[in-house]
Design a protein around this motif. Structure first.
Motif, PDB file in Angstrom:
ATOM      1  N   LEU A  43      -7.212   5.107  16.526  1.00 40.03           N
ATOM      2  CA  LEU A  43      -6.989   4.768  15.125  1.00 40.03           C
ATOM      3  C   LEU A  43      -5.673   4.025  14.955  1.00 40.03           C
ATOM      4  CD1 LEU A  43      -7.877   8.235  13.556  1.00 40.03           C
ATOM      5  CD2 LEU A  43      -9.362   6.235  13.731  1.00 40.03           C
ATOM      6  N   ARG A  44      -5.658   3.034  14.063  1.00 43.14           N
ATOM      7  CA  ARG A  44      -4.399   2.376  13.702  1.00 43.14           C
ATOM      8  C   ARG A  44      -3.538   3.390  12.968  1.00 43.14           C
ATOM      9  NH1 ARG A  44      -3.899  -3.364  13.867  1.00 43.14           N
ATOM     10  NH2 ARG A  44      -1.722  -2.800  13.614  1.00 43.14           N
ATOM     11  N   VAL A  45      -2.226   3.277  13.136  1.00 41.48           N
ATOM     12  CA  VAL A  45      -1.296   4.205  12.489  1.00 41.48           C
ATOM     13  C   VAL A  45      -0.591   3.495  11.336  1.00 41.48           C
ATOM     14  CG1 VAL A  45       0.819   5.559  12.799  1.00 41.48           C
ATOM     15  CG2 VAL A  45      -0.932   5.542  14.588  1.00 41.48           C
ATOM     16  N   TYR A  46      -0.559   4.165  10.205  1.00 42.23           N
ATOM     17  CA  TYR A  46       0.187   3.703   9.037  1.00 42.23           C
ATOM     18  C   TYR A  46       1.309   4.702   8.788  1.00 42.23           C
ATOM     19  CZ  TYR A  46      -3.295   0.227   7.620  1.00 42.23           C
ATOM     20  OH  TYR A  46      -4.121  -0.863   7.557  1.00 42.23           O
ATOM     21  N   ARG A  47       2.544   4.201   8.610  1.00 46.22           N
ATOM     22  CA  ARG A  47       3.720   5.057   8.389  1.00 46.22           C
ATOM     23  C   ARG A  47       4.066   5.133   6.915  1.00 46.22           C
ATOM     24  NH1 ARG A  47       5.442   8.260  12.298  1.00 46.22           N
ATOM     25  NH2 ARG A  47       5.107   7.266  14.265  1.00 46.22           N
ATOM     26  N   HIS A  48       4.478   6.329   6.503  1.00 44.16           N
ATOM     27  CA  HIS A  48       4.930   6.562   5.131  1.00 44.16           C
ATOM     28  C   HIS A  48       6.204   5.760   4.877  1.00 44.16           C
ATOM     29  CE1 HIS A  48       6.934   9.124   1.959  1.00 44.16           C
ATOM     30  NE2 HIS A  48       5.753   8.890   1.436  1.00 44.16           N
TER      31      HIS A  48
END
Length: 73
Positions: A43-48
């Motif tokens: 999965l691609r990671v998205y950061r807060h």
């Protein structure tokens, strides 16, 4: 395609892809070049975004500045 959220109140949530940014509840997450392996998938990671809600102590509400902007529009 689903993506993985890292950091903030949505840490660990798997949500649908949103392009450059993902909104989870009232929090913004930005695309990173990272991938994570979860449930047999990459999965691609998205950061807060650190400027999103952490200074305000909550993740389920918008910061006061954003509310005043919404009222003006």
């Amino acid at each position: 395609m689903d993506v993985l959220l890292r950091g903030g109140p949505g840490d660990g949530q798997v949500v649908p892809d949103g392009g450059e940014t993902v909104v989870w509840q009232a929090c913004l997450y930005e695309l990173t070049p990272e991938y994570a392996h979860r449930d047999g998938r990459d999965l691609r990671v998205y950061r807060h975004r650190p400027d999103c809600c952490e200074p305000y102590g909550r993740g389920a509400e918008l910061p006061p500045l954003s509310w005043s902007f919404l009222i003006m529009v």
